[in-house]
Design a protein around this motif. Structure first.
Motif, PDB file in Angstrom:
ATOM      1  N   ARG A 652       0.847  -1.194   0.000  1.00  0.00           N
ATOM      2  CA  ARG A 652       0.000   0.000   0.000  1.00  0.00           C
ATOM      3  C   ARG A 652       0.878   1.237   0.000  1.00  0.00           C
ATOM      4  O   ARG A 652       1.763   1.386   0.843  1.00  0.00           O
ATOM      5  CB  ARG A 652      -0.930   0.005   1.211  1.00  0.00           C
ATOM      6  CG  ARG A 652      -1.765   1.257   1.385  1.00  0.00           C
ATOM      7  CD  ARG A 652      -2.717   1.119   2.555  1.00  0.00           C
ATOM      8  NE  ARG A 652      -3.805   0.167   2.264  1.00  0.00           N
ATOM      9  CZ  ARG A 652      -4.688  -0.227   3.162  1.00  0.00           C
ATOM     10  NH1 ARG A 652      -4.598   0.220   4.421  1.00  0.00           N
ATOM     11  NH2 ARG A 652      -5.642  -1.075   2.817  1.00  0.00           N
ATOM     12  N   ASP A 653       0.657   2.099  -0.961  1.00  0.00           N
ATOM     13  CA  ASP A 653       1.406   3.370  -1.067  1.00  0.00           C
ATOM     14  C   ASP A 653       2.915   3.123  -1.112  1.00  0.00           C
ATOM     15  O   ASP A 653       3.706   3.850  -0.498  1.00  0.00           O
ATOM     16  CB  ASP A 653       1.063   4.298   0.106  1.00  0.00           C
ATOM     17  CG  ASP A 653      -0.410   4.685   0.119  1.00  0.00           C
ATOM     18  OD1 ASP A 653      -1.018   4.724  -0.972  1.00  0.00           O
ATOM     19  OD2 ASP A 653      -0.942   4.917   1.222  1.00  0.00           O
ATOM     20  N   ARG A 685      -5.798   0.588  -5.616  1.00  0.00           N
ATOM     21  CA  ARG A 685      -4.355   0.466  -5.877  1.00  0.00           C
ATOM     22  C   ARG A 685      -3.644  -0.396  -4.825  1.00  0.00           C
ATOM     23  O   ARG A 685      -2.429  -0.489  -4.835  1.00  0.00           O
ATOM     24  CB  ARG A 685      -3.680   1.841  -5.990  1.00  0.00           C
ATOM     25  CG  ARG A 685      -4.164   2.650  -7.181  1.00  0.00           C
ATOM     26  CD  ARG A 685      -3.442   3.977  -7.285  1.00  0.00           C
ATOM     27  NE  ARG A 685      -3.728   4.847  -6.137  1.00  0.00           N
ATOM     28  CZ  ARG A 685      -4.814   5.615  -6.028  1.00  0.00           C
ATOM     29  NH1 ARG A 685      -5.712   5.631  -6.990  1.00  0.00           N
ATOM     30  NH2 ARG A 685      -5.006   6.374  -4.977  1.00  0.00           N
ATOM     31  N   ASP A 686      -4.378  -1.023  -3.882  1.00  0.00           N
ATOM     32  CA  ASP A 686      -3.761  -1.971  -2.943  1.00  0.00           C
ATOM     33  C   ASP A 686      -3.458  -3.285  -3.661  1.00  0.00           C
ATOM     34  O   ASP A 686      -4.219  -3.727  -4.538  1.00  0.00           O
ATOM     35  CB  ASP A 686      -4.694  -2.265  -1.767  1.00  0.00           C
ATOM     36  CG  ASP A 686      -4.618  -1.182  -0.694  1.00  0.00           C
ATOM     37  OD1 ASP A 686      -3.772  -0.284  -0.834  1.00  0.00           O
ATOM     38  OD2 ASP A 686      -5.408  -1.255   0.269  1.00  0.00           O
ATOM     39  N   ASP A 749      -7.338   0.980  -9.790  1.00  0.00           N
ATOM     40  CA  ASP A 749      -7.625   2.407  -9.615  1.00  0.00           C
ATOM     41  C   ASP A 749      -8.950   2.702 -10.315  1.00  0.00           C
ATOM     42  O   ASP A 749      -9.112   2.399 -11.505  1.00  0.00           O
ATOM     43  CB  ASP A 749      -6.497   3.220 -10.245  1.00  0.00           C
ATOM     44  CG  ASP A 749      -6.607   4.700  -9.924  1.00  0.00           C
ATOM     45  OD1 ASP A 749      -7.729   5.174  -9.682  1.00  0.00           O
ATOM     46  OD2 ASP A 749      -5.559   5.367  -9.927  1.00  0.00           O
TER      47      ASP A 749
END
Length: 754
Positions: A652-653, A685-686, A749
């Motif tokens: 994540r991120d 987006r994970d 996304d």
């Protein structure tokens, strides 16, 4: 070419003399190479001492060393050795005034320099106290120095008998360090400065001669542990104490006054490897009356290993006997053994008897040298009989054939029958081998030759014979005879036949095993879902399966990814214990059972409880790990539970981390257990990675290191689930010893999806 004859001794068998000459040449070559090596190491050190002490440049130091060697009449390496041995230890920059000295005790006979060294070691280690013991001749430990201890405590630990059970004696006996993060973990064991409690590090001071001393570090509180870099630091500090205080207090090779007991023997201590096994014995002291068969002085023997000094004795079992003596305490004898004795330039074959006895922390070895030619001849006879060797010699000039007694035994003939002539030899040879023997006889007229043929004895039995021979020429180069040996290889041949048969049977067994593994592999490939990426209700999913590098390691790794009737997505990954058909069928049973149970709408914890029950009722004996997740597309929620399986990894991120572990034990381990559920709300987006242990477990690699490498690879693998899967498999080495399964899911996304 003139005939080459070894040195002769009256009445001595020429073959023994030739053996003696070969051994002598080998020992001389070893001595030459050793001298070159040692000289190459010592000379630069000696030059460095001259540079430091006299302020010379390197070139001036080399020239000065050469000049001194010429004036004193010794070689440069010998002078370098003397210079290094007599070099005074350089002064240390420690405080010298009493008012500047720290609070430590100094034992009689130790200077302030040694005490200051111990204090500096204590400060560097961050310890509250440091104690140094020296190994005594009887194996006891005597306190050689300490700092941070009061005099009463030091007096209690001044002498540690061999049988005293304490950390310093354990370290000395086992020849390994003891790392104790918390003294509370050693109940009932006497501890140095027990009022301090805390951590302990007890490190032996080792030399090539064995154990010279022991250093103990004491901290006032427990430590979290001793990482590798910390252990290396403490080991180096202990070695410094031992080298500068214990070893420098006496010349190399010296022993207490009891060495007079050595008389005509030598004393050797064991050398051990990292695992504690004795690999050699190093000569530590030589008695005044000891007679070295090689004519070497005590100075040439001390500090060297027995395998280098007496290779022939070690070949006859000297090392093994010495280990037996060291272990049991009982004396052992060895011999008689043929060796070469040297007196000046003369080399003479001799018989050597060896007696080995326990002495201090090593062994005493006594050598008795005799020149009994009758015993030499008898020994040669015994060796030929054991090796089933027979000698022969054929005179080209007279046609006479000479055999030894063992040759008659090989041919199955009585000595009264006389030896078989050179021309009659072919009548005892198997017909198929006649060309081989004739070629062997012809070749011997000009060169050495060897062959193997089948011998037919008078009783009709066959023998596999190896023949080796050489021509004998006169001083004018004329051929006068051919001579050689026969060796009976029948036993080795029969063993080879048996091994071949066994190998064939093993090949059949391996073929059957390969068939079973092929079936197991096909079963896996038929039941596991396709590896093509799919879009499940807006969730991108990719799966991968990679078999073990070794075909016989077909395992029970499995996975499943499917959409249930209520719209939820079932994500499962697991690993059934074992390999082969049993593991594959167990995998199929668990996968099909879970698919059927999942349509009930139960949560993952309940599904694993039911699956665990089936292992005790339907699939008895099946054990394994599993991770079960149910993804709800409406709110992007993943509810999951685990049965002894590794947790998923969330990216994540740009940051990858493993999810916290809910409680859940191995399937099939215990009936009636419950499995805790955990809930994760995924974001756009994970990326979530589910995997089996075959992806990360590697021999010699820590699991945490493998997980860190997997996390780093997941962070830089992009956004495409198929590309991520391929890169994660590529990051893991391909020579894994187990199967590997992988599920990669990604929440796309919303903007990109639109």
């Amino acid at each position: 070419m003139p005939a080459q004859h070894p040195p002769q001794t009256s009445g001595l068998d020429p073959r023994v003399a030739r053996l003696a000459a070969v051994v002598e040449r080998q020992q001389q070559e070893i001595e030459r190479l050793r001298a070159e090596r040692d000289g190459g190491l010592l000379v630069p050190v000696a030059e460095g001492i001259l540079v430091e002490r006299l302020g010379y440049s390197p070139a001036e130091a080399a020239a000065h060393l050469t000049e001194l060697a010429g004036k004193t009449g010794v070689t440069v390496p010998e002078l370098a050795a003397d210079l290094i041995g007599g070099a005074v230890r350089p002064p240390r920059s420690f405080p010298a005034r009493s008012d500047e000295m720290p609070d430590f005790a100094r034992l009689p006979g130790r200077d302030a320099e040694d005490a200051a060294l111990l204090e500096e070691v204590r400060r560097t280690a961050g310890a509250a106290a440091v104690a140094l013991w020296q190994v005594q001749p009887d194996g006891a430990l005597g306190l050689a120095g300490h700092t941070g201890l009061d005099l009463l405590e030091a007096s209690r630990w001044r002498h540690l008998p061999v049988l005293m059970d304490c950390l310093p004696q354990r370290a000395a006996r086992e020849r390994r360090p003891h790392w104790v993060p918390d003294a509370e973990t050693t109940p009932g064991l006497p501890l140095l400065a027990d009022d301090l409690g805390g951590a302990r590090a007890v490190v032996p001071v080792t030399t090539s001669r064995s154990i010279a001393g022991v250093v103990e570090f004491v901290w006032p509180a427990p430590l979290p542990g001793f990482p590798p870099e910390r252990r290396r630091q403490l080991t180096a500090l202990a070695a410094l104490c031992g080298r500068e205080i214990v070893l420098s207090a006496q010349p190399a090779g010296t022993l207490p006054s009891v060495v007079g007991l050595l008389d005509a023997g030598l004393f050797a201590r064991p050398r051990t490897d990292e695992s504690g096994h004795v690999v050699d014995f190093e000569i530590a002291q030589v008695g005044e009356d000891f007679e070295d068969p090689g004519g070497r002085s005590p100075r040439e023997l001390v500090g060297r290993g027995m395998t280098r000094v007496y290779p022939l004795l070690c070949a006859y079992g000297l090392g093994e006997r010495a280990v037996e003596v060291l272990t049991s305490g009982a004396s052992r004898q060895l011999g008689p053994i043929p060796m070469v004795t040297r007196r000046g330039d003369a080399a003479t074959p001799a018989m050597v008897d060896v007696r080995i006895t326990r002495f201090l922390d090593g062994v005493r070895i006594g050598l008795t040298i005799g020149h009994d030619e009758h015993r030499l001849a008898q020994l040669l006879h015994n060796l030929q009989h054991i090796g089933r060797l027979g000698s022969w010699e054929h005179s080209v000039l007279t046609g006479e054939m000479t055999w030894t007694e063992q040759t008659f035994e090989l041919f199955g003939l009585p000595p009264s029958a006389g030896p078989v002539s050179w021309d009659e030899l072919c009548t005892y040879v198997h017909p198929d081998d006649l060309p081989i023997v004739r070629a062997f006889q012809n070749a011997l007229t000009t060169q050495e030759a060897a062959t193997v043929f089948r011998l037919i004895r008078p009783d009709g039995t066959l023998r596999q014979i190896r023949a080796h021979g050489e021509p004998v020429t006169s001083e004018t180069g004329e051929l006068v005879a051919v001579r050689g040996i026969y060796q009976d290889l029948s036993a080795q041949y029969q063993s080879q036949v048996a091994l071949t048969a066994t190998r064939d049977r093993l090949a059949d067994s391996e073929h059957e095993a390969r068939q079973q593994n092929r079936i197991a592999r096909e079963l896996q490939q038929a039941i596991l879902p396709s590896s093509r990426p799919v879009d499940m209700n807006g969730l991108c999913v990719a799966v991968r399966y990679r078999p073990a590098a070794q075909e016989h390691k077909v395992g029970g790794d499995w996975y499943d990814a499917t959409v249930l009737p209520d719209g939820r997505i079932l994500l499962v990954i697991g690993d059934v214990a074992g390999h082969g058909i049993e593991a594959a069928t167990g995998m199929v049973a668990l996968r099909n059972a879970l698919r059927g149970l999942a349509v009930t709408g139960a949560g993952p914890g309940q599904l694993l409880e039911w699956l665990n029950t089936t292992t005790f009722t339907v699939n008895r004996g099946v054990t394994g790990t599993a991770l079960c997740g149910l993804y709800e597309p409406a709110d992007r929620t993943l509810t999951w539970a685990r049965a002894g399986h590794l947790p998923p990894m969330l990216v994540r991120d740009g940051v990858a981390e493993q999810l916290p572990l809910p409680r859940g034990i191995l399937l099939g381990a215990r009936a009636g257990v419950r499995f805790e559920e955990s809930v994760l709300r995924l974001r756009p987006r994970d990326t979530l990675v589910l995997f089996t242990d075959g992806l990360i477990e590697r021999r010699g690699v820590l699991l945490d290191d493998s997980l860190d490498r997997l996390a780093a690879a997941a962070c830089r693998s992009g956004t495409d689930v198929e590309g991520i899967s391929d890169k994660l498999l590529a990051e893991a080495t391909s020579d894994t010893e187990d199967d590997s399964c992988l599920i990669v899911i990604r929440v796309p996304d919303p903007v990109t999806s639109a």
